[in-house]
Design a protein around this motif. Sequence first.
Motif, PDB file in Angstrom:
ATOM      1  N   TYR A 149      39.232  41.148  54.285  1.00 58.20           N
ATOM      2  CA  TYR A 149      40.686  40.992  54.126  1.00 58.20           C
ATOM      3  C   TYR A 149      41.453  42.238  54.563  1.00 58.20           C
ATOM      4  O   TYR A 149      42.509  42.144  55.177  1.00 58.20           O
ATOM      5  CB  TYR A 149      41.046  40.679  52.659  1.00 58.20           C
ATOM      6  N   ALA A 153      39.847  40.530  59.149  1.00 54.44           N
ATOM      7  CA  ALA A 153      40.751  39.413  59.398  1.00 54.44           C
ATOM      8  C   ALA A 153      42.055  39.902  60.027  1.00 54.44           C
ATOM      9  O   ALA A 153      42.792  39.131  60.645  1.00 54.44           O
ATOM     10  CB  ALA A 153      41.031  38.659  58.103  1.00 54.44           C
ATOM     11  N   ILE A 190      46.770  37.650  54.803  1.00 57.37           N
ATOM     12  CA  ILE A 190      45.633  36.751  55.010  1.00 57.37           C
ATOM     13  C   ILE A 190      45.499  35.781  53.833  1.00 57.37           C
ATOM     14  O   ILE A 190      45.358  34.569  54.017  1.00 57.37           O
ATOM     15  CB  ILE A 190      44.322  37.571  55.195  1.00 57.37           C
ATOM     16  N   HIS A 191      45.582  36.314  52.607  1.00 58.23           N
ATOM     17  CA  HIS A 191      45.502  35.436  51.427  1.00 58.23           C
ATOM     18  C   HIS A 191      46.576  34.349  51.490  1.00 58.23           C
ATOM     19  O   HIS A 191      46.295  33.170  51.255  1.00 58.23           O
ATOM     20  CB  HIS A 191      45.685  36.242  50.133  1.00 58.23           C
ATOM     21  N   GLU A 194      45.844  31.743  54.079  1.00 60.47           N
ATOM     22  CA  GLU A 194      44.715  30.897  53.667  1.00 60.47           C
ATOM     23  C   GLU A 194      45.146  29.894  52.607  1.00 60.47           C
ATOM     24  O   GLU A 194      44.650  28.774  52.556  1.00 60.47           O
ATOM     25  CB  GLU A 194      43.595  31.765  53.061  1.00 60.47           C
ATOM     26  N   GLU A 195      46.064  30.333  51.736  1.00 59.15           N
ATOM     27  CA  GLU A 195      46.427  29.511  50.574  1.00 59.15           C
ATOM     28  C   GLU A 195      47.409  28.400  50.888  1.00 59.15           C
ATOM     29  O   GLU A 195      47.396  27.359  50.262  1.00 59.15           O
ATOM     30  CB  GLU A 195      47.045  30.392  49.482  1.00 59.15           C
ATOM     31  N   VAL A 310      42.608  32.821  60.290  1.00 56.30           N
ATOM     32  CA  VAL A 310      42.936  31.970  59.138  1.00 56.30           C
ATOM     33  C   VAL A 310      43.161  30.512  59.553  1.00 56.30           C
ATOM     34  O   VAL A 310      43.607  29.695  58.746  1.00 56.30           O
ATOM     35  CB  VAL A 310      44.193  32.491  58.389  1.00 56.30           C
ATOM     36  N   GLY A 311      42.869  30.199  60.823  1.00 56.01           N
ATOM     37  CA  GLY A 311      42.952  28.802  61.265  1.00 56.01           C
ATOM     38  C   GLY A 311      44.362  28.272  61.434  1.00 56.01           C
ATOM     39  O   GLY A 311      44.619  27.094  61.192  1.00 56.01           O
TER      40      GLY A 311
END
Length: 353
Positions: A149, A153, A190-191, A194-195, A310-311
């Motif tokens: 993280y 990333a 990043i979090h 992702e969330e 993260v897509g």
Amino acid sequence: MTGRDLSGEVAQLEREAADALVAARSTGELEEVQSAVLGRRSPLARAHRVLAGLDPDERRAAGKALHEARTRLETLAAERAKALAAAERAAMLERDRLDLTEVTESEVRSALRRGRLHLVDQTRRELEDVFVAMGFTVAEGPEAETDWYNFEALNIPPAHPARSMWDTFYLELGQPETVLLRTHTSPVQIHLMEERPPPIHAVIPGRCYRRETPDARHLPVFHQIEGLVVDRGITFADLAGTIETFTTAYFGADIHSRLRPGYFPFTEPSAEVEVTCTICRGKGCRTCSWTGWVELAGCGMVDPAVFEAVGIDSEEWSGFAFGLGIDRCAQMRHVIADMRAMVENDVRFLRQF
Ligand code: DAH
């Protein structure tokens, strides 16, 4: 009266006189008692006068008894006088003592003054308010992070030279150098990505850690507020406009800011936000390392490599990000020459804010 009668009477008089002397509660009272039991009009003096009428042997014995009784009573009176005088002196000192530890009225007032938030907390709240007013939400993330993280990333692979931009505190957890204290708030980008799916308009305040020697502009524990916007059609103009709106809202119009080209692996292009050093008003000083400018933030357009990690489809979405030093903002806004003052906990400093 016979000599024998007199001796008995002397013993009785001595007892009464001694009781009266011991009962006296003050030196004044003692003096009265003393003259009453030993003075010229005392029973003892009267007994002395009786001596004259006795025959020589009796006179000698009774005279001796009288003399001894008087001597004992005088000794007792002197002891009592000394003790009472000492007690009175002590009481007087206690009463008249000048209390030099006495607090002044203004000290009482300041002791009663309510506590306050630390300057850094006040600043964090003010910055949050500025960004909330611009439509951002406030989020948060962990202070202990994994290497992924904090670095990977964010497009900073192991052994990437840019890692030297952040001197890292590693935690003794898992494989060596895999768990660390975040060196910036950027991992929370990043979090968040992702969330939740975009659009994202968030600011993330928090504590960061770097292995740095404290100086006028740096602390090993400091605070950043990260910004992340991911939406359709976001351009560098949105970033520049947001920074401009922020600097005017927080610093007012008389502090000049500028964007300079910079480099961060997670943004492309990247820029640095600087403000005129408020300590020297741009002339150059120790605080700004003689440049006249102080860096407040890094920023840029989110690098497609980060979206990929993260897509998020970087054909559909674009975004900008920034990381702003909270302590630095407070330092420039309140003209604090040395940032170390913020952690020294000198109340004379803290009370000013
Ligand atoms: N994380 C960077 C640092 O602490 C600052 C930064 C630069 C944050 C660019 C950003 C950014 O979000 O886009 O040095």
